[in-house]
Write a protein that holds these residues in place. Structure first.
Motif, PDB file in Angstrom:
ATOM      1  N   GLU A   1      46.415  49.048  45.621  1.00 15.52           N
ATOM      2  CA  GLU A   1      46.453  49.616  44.271  1.00 15.52           C
ATOM      3  C   GLU A   1      45.292  49.012  43.481  1.00 15.52           C
ATOM      4  N   THR A   2      44.174  49.678  43.510  1.00 18.35           N
ATOM      5  CA  THR A   2      42.974  49.134  42.891  1.00 18.35           C
ATOM      6  C   THR A   2      43.129  48.959  41.386  1.00 18.35           C
ATOM      7  N   THR A   3      44.016  49.736  40.778  1.00 16.68           N
ATOM      8  CA  THR A   3      44.383  49.546  39.376  1.00 16.68           C
ATOM      9  C   THR A   3      45.748  50.145  39.126  1.00 16.68           C
ATOM     10  N   ASN A   4      46.456  49.593  38.139  1.00  9.63           N
ATOM     11  CA  ASN A   4      47.695  50.239  37.677  1.00  9.63           C
ATOM     12  C   ASN A   4      47.495  50.862  36.299  1.00  9.63           C
ATOM     13  N   ARG A   5      46.223  50.946  35.868  1.00  9.25           N
ATOM     14  CA  ARG A   5      45.912  51.623  34.609  1.00  9.25           C
ATOM     15  C   ARG A   5      45.714  53.115  34.865  1.00  9.25           C
ATOM     16  N   CYS A   6      46.006  53.925  33.853  1.00 13.31           N
ATOM     17  CA  CYS A   6      45.789  55.360  33.992  1.00 13.31           C
ATOM     18  C   CYS A   6      45.506  55.969  32.630  1.00 13.31           C
ATOM     19  N   ASN A   7      44.775  57.088  32.627  1.00 11.21           N
ATOM     20  CA  ASN A   7      44.436  57.770  31.377  1.00 11.21           C
ATOM     21  C   ASN A   7      45.233  59.053  31.175  1.00 11.21           C
TER      22      ASN A   7
ATOM     23  N   TYR B   1      51.498  47.522  51.531  1.00 15.64           N
ATOM     24  CA  TYR B   1      51.141  48.028  50.202  1.00 15.64           C
ATOM     25  C   TYR B   1      51.049  46.831  49.262  1.00 15.64           C
ATOM     26  N   PHE B   2      49.932  46.734  48.538  1.00 19.57           N
ATOM     27  CA  PHE B   2      49.769  45.658  47.568  1.00 19.57           C
ATOM     28  C   PHE B   2      49.449  46.242  46.197  1.00 19.57           C
ATOM     29  N   THR B   3      50.145  45.747  45.185  1.00 18.94           N
ATOM     30  CA  THR B   3      49.865  46.171  43.824  1.00 18.94           C
ATOM     31  C   THR B   3      48.585  45.515  43.328  1.00 18.94           C
ATOM     32  N   ALA B   4      48.131  45.954  42.168  1.00 19.12           N
ATOM     33  CA  ALA B   4      46.908  45.398  41.586  1.00 19.12           C
ATOM     34  C   ALA B   4      47.031  43.906  41.324  1.00 19.12           C
ATOM     35  N   ASN B   5      48.270  43.432  41.167  1.00 18.20           N
ATOM     36  CA  ASN B   5      48.518  42.015  40.929  1.00 18.20           C
ATOM     37  C   ASN B   5      48.818  41.240  42.212  1.00 18.20           C
ATOM     38  N   GLY B   6      48.720  41.895  43.377  1.00 18.82           N
ATOM     39  CA  GLY B   6      48.898  41.196  44.643  1.00 18.82           C
ATOM     40  C   GLY B   6      50.295  41.198  45.203  1.00 18.82           C
ATOM     41  N   ARG B   7      51.224  41.883  44.563  1.00 10.82           N
ATOM     42  CA  ARG B   7      52.609  41.924  45.042  1.00 10.82           C
ATOM     43  C   ARG B   7      52.712  42.844  46.264  1.00 10.82           C
TER      44      ARG B   7
ATOM     45  N   PRO C   1      42.275  55.316  40.316  1.00 14.07           N
ATOM     46  CA  PRO C   1      41.271  54.447  40.938  1.00 14.07           C
ATOM     47  C   PRO C   1      39.884  54.547  40.324  1.00 14.07           C
ATOM     48  N   MET C   2      39.506  55.719  39.812  1.00 10.66           N
ATOM     49  CA  MET C   2      38.132  55.875  39.331  1.00 10.66           C
ATOM     50  C   MET C   2      37.890  55.205  37.981  1.00 10.66           C
ATOM     51  N   LEU C   3      38.902  54.531  37.448  1.00 12.17           N
ATOM     52  CA  LEU C   3      38.709  53.685  36.273  1.00 12.17           C
ATOM     53  C   LEU C   3      38.191  52.299  36.656  1.00 12.17           C
ATOM     54  N   VAL C   4      38.139  52.017  37.950  1.00 14.65           N
ATOM     55  CA  VAL C   4      37.762  50.682  38.437  1.00 14.65           C
ATOM     56  C   VAL C   4      36.246  50.600  38.646  1.00 14.65           C
ATOM     57  N   PRO C   5      35.565  49.694  37.963  1.00 16.13           N
ATOM     58  CA  PRO C   5      34.100  49.596  38.105  1.00 16.13           C
ATOM     59  C   PRO C   5      33.632  49.287  39.514  1.00 16.13           C
TER      60      PRO C   5
ATOM     61  N   LEU D   1      55.553  48.669  34.960  1.00 13.80           N
ATOM     62  CA  LEU D   1      56.083  48.107  36.191  1.00 13.80           C
ATOM     63  C   LEU D   1      55.542  46.704  36.456  1.00 13.80           C
ATOM     64  N   GLU D   2      54.280  46.482  36.082  1.00 16.36           N
ATOM     65  CA  GLU D   2      53.637  45.175  36.174  1.00 16.36           C
ATOM     66  C   GLU D   2      52.638  45.073  35.030  1.00 16.36           C
ATOM     67  N   PRO D   3      52.169  43.866  34.706  1.00 23.97           N
ATOM     68  CA  PRO D   3      51.133  43.750  33.681  1.00 23.97           C
ATOM     69  C   PRO D   3      49.901  44.570  34.061  1.00 23.97           C
ATOM     70  N   PRO D   4      49.259  45.245  33.100  1.00 24.01           N
ATOM     71  CA  PRO D   4      48.073  46.054  33.403  1.00 24.01           C
ATOM     72  C   PRO D   4      46.995  45.208  34.077  1.00 24.01           C
ATOM     73  N   ALA D   5      46.408  45.754  35.140  1.00 20.83           N
ATOM     74  CA  ALA D   5      45.397  44.987  35.882  1.00 20.83           C
ATOM     75  C   ALA D   5      44.602  45.897  36.791  1.00 20.83           C
ATOM     76  N   ASP D   6      43.352  45.512  37.031  1.00 18.87           N
ATOM     77  CA  ASP D   6      42.571  46.028  38.148  1.00 18.87           C
ATOM     78  C   ASP D   6      42.633  44.963  39.236  1.00 18.87           C
ATOM     79  N   MET D   7      42.686  45.380  40.492  1.00 22.22           N
ATOM     80  CA  MET D   7      42.653  44.407  41.581  1.00 22.22           C
ATOM     81  C   MET D   7      41.296  43.706  41.580  1.00 22.22           C
ATOM     82  N   SER D   8      41.301  42.401  41.532  1.00 22.03           N
ATOM     83  CA  SER D   8      40.050  41.655  41.488  1.00 22.03           C
ATOM     84  C   SER D   8      39.310  41.787  42.815  1.00 22.03           C
ATOM     85  N   TRP D   9      37.999  41.625  42.765  1.00 22.06           N
ATOM     86  CA  TRP D   9      37.192  41.667  43.974  1.00 22.06           C
ATOM     87  C   TRP D   9      37.622  40.586  44.953  1.00 22.06           C
ATOM     88  N   GLU D  10      37.956  39.419  44.423  1.00 19.47           N
ATOM     89  CA  GLU D  10      38.366  38.298  45.274  1.00 19.47           C
ATOM     90  C   GLU D  10      39.671  38.609  45.996  1.00 19.47           C
TER      91      GLU D  10
END
Length: 355
Positions: free
Chosen positions: A37-43, A288-294, A88-92, A56-65
């Motif tokens: 889940e590269t991001t849980n943000r949506c427009n 399956y991993f969320t943007a926060n690593g869950r 996903p296309m909100l992720v730089p 469902l979780e705090p807003p986040a983009d999955m970090s590169w690390e």
């Protein structure tokens, strides 16, 4: 020993099929597919999505690390899906993530709502080697789009997708494969033949009627039992599907109403014994991993229960993938899935899905 050719959909399908005979508490193989889940943000504010109604979780983009640490632990990864409950296309870093996976021979795809598909980021995804771009459009008119997707972006999406396909045709880019998706709702299934024609006008050659995942209790928006087509399609609705099939064939397009293409060989079929969960291979093949690593069991999990605490299987920020995959939580989950008393999130899986 490497048992699969990285990135090969045919070999990935073989792996999934082999999982049917290797379903033990601790898998004999590593997962072949990742959902990141590269991001849980949506427009958008889609009426079929749980994130519209609760955080469902705090807003986040999955970090590169975090992304690279997960991917690097499965060097022979065959398939990676870069979406979850966000856009996903909100992720730089999205094109960089695609390239990182393609450099390892992985087959890469994601769903997008198409609202921010510009020439710049479209070219970046082409250059990165993206294999599939799935556009969740869900409507054939601006009015129904707004009713289902919550905002008035229909014309923008059409312009974006048309421009992207024209770019591909003009410059001879065969990838990514672009497909258009409509969620299987009684509210909009009558639009399916027109939806096929809309896709054709955009230059899209693949159309899919996607499964609806809905709530039995506490239903929200259109994600509710009375909207489902699964095992309750009437004659008119069957006629719309047949007409869409005819139009697609006439136009030389691919059309599928099965909704069973999320991963090769992983379609759920209802079991005669009344255990619809028993055919599932995901806990032996997919992580399956969320943007926060869950770590969650599968892509359906976010829709199955409110909140993730009930079926979190690990945390990629503090555990290795091997620790999660072979850990007690995953073992218990698999044992439950093989029993007559499966995890709550799985008990009605298959029955709760539409086409």
């Amino acid at each position: 020993m490497n048992l699969i050719t990285p990135g090969s959909p045919i070999e990935a399908r073989r792996y999934f099929e082999q999982a049917e005979t290797n379903r033990t508490a601790v898998p004999v193989k590593k997962p072949v597919c990742l959902y990141l889940e590269t991001t849980n943000r949506c427009n958008l504010l889609c009426t079929t999505c749980p994130r519209t109604y609760e955080e469902l979780e705090p807003p986040a983009d999955m970090s590169w690390e975090l992304f690279t640490s997960i991917v690097d632990q499965i060097p022979d990864l065959a398939r990676c899906v870069l979406h979850g409950v966000g856009e996903p296309m909100l992720v730089p870093d999205l094109d960089r993530m695609v390239r990182y996976l393609k450099d390892r021979g992985t087959y890469v795809l994601f769903n997008t709502n198409g609202t921010v598909l510009t020439e710049k980021n479209g070219r970046a995804l082409i250059a990165a080697g993206l294999d599939e771009l799935r556009v969740s459009l869900d409507a054939s008119t601006a009015a129904s789009y707004r009713a289902i997707r919550g905002k008035d972006y229909f014309d923008r999406v059409l312009r974006n997708v048309r421009a992207f396909r024209e770019l591909q045709e003009r410059e001879g880019h065969s990838h990514p494969r672009v497909s258009a998706w409509l969620t299987g709702l009684k509210e909009t299934v009558a639009e399916l033949p027109a939806f096929v024609r809309v896709a054709a006008e955009l230059g899209v050659k693949e159309v899919y009627l996607q499964r609806l995942v809905y709530f039995e209790t506490g239903a929200v928006g259109f994600a509710r039992p009375d909207q489902a087509l699964y095992e309750q399609t009437d004659a008119d609705e069957a006629g719309y599907i047949a007409e869409a099939t005819r139009i697609a064939a006439e136009l030389g397009m691919t059309f599928s109403a099965s909704g069973a293409v999320a991963e090769p060989g992983m379609s759920l079929k209802r079991a005669d014994a009344g255990t619809p969960w028993s055919m599932c291979r995901r806990p032996w093949t997919v992580m399956y991993f969320t943007a926060n690593g869950r770590a969650l069991p599968c892509c359906i999990a976010p829709f199955s229960q409110h909140g993730y605490d009930n079926y979190t299987l690990g945390d990629a920020r503090t555990q290795s993938l091997a620790q999660i995959w072979e850990g007690e939580a995953y073992r218990a989950f698999r044992d439950g899935l093989l029993s007559d008393t499966p995890p709550e999130a799985c008990a009605n899986c298959g029955l709760r899905w539409s086409l």
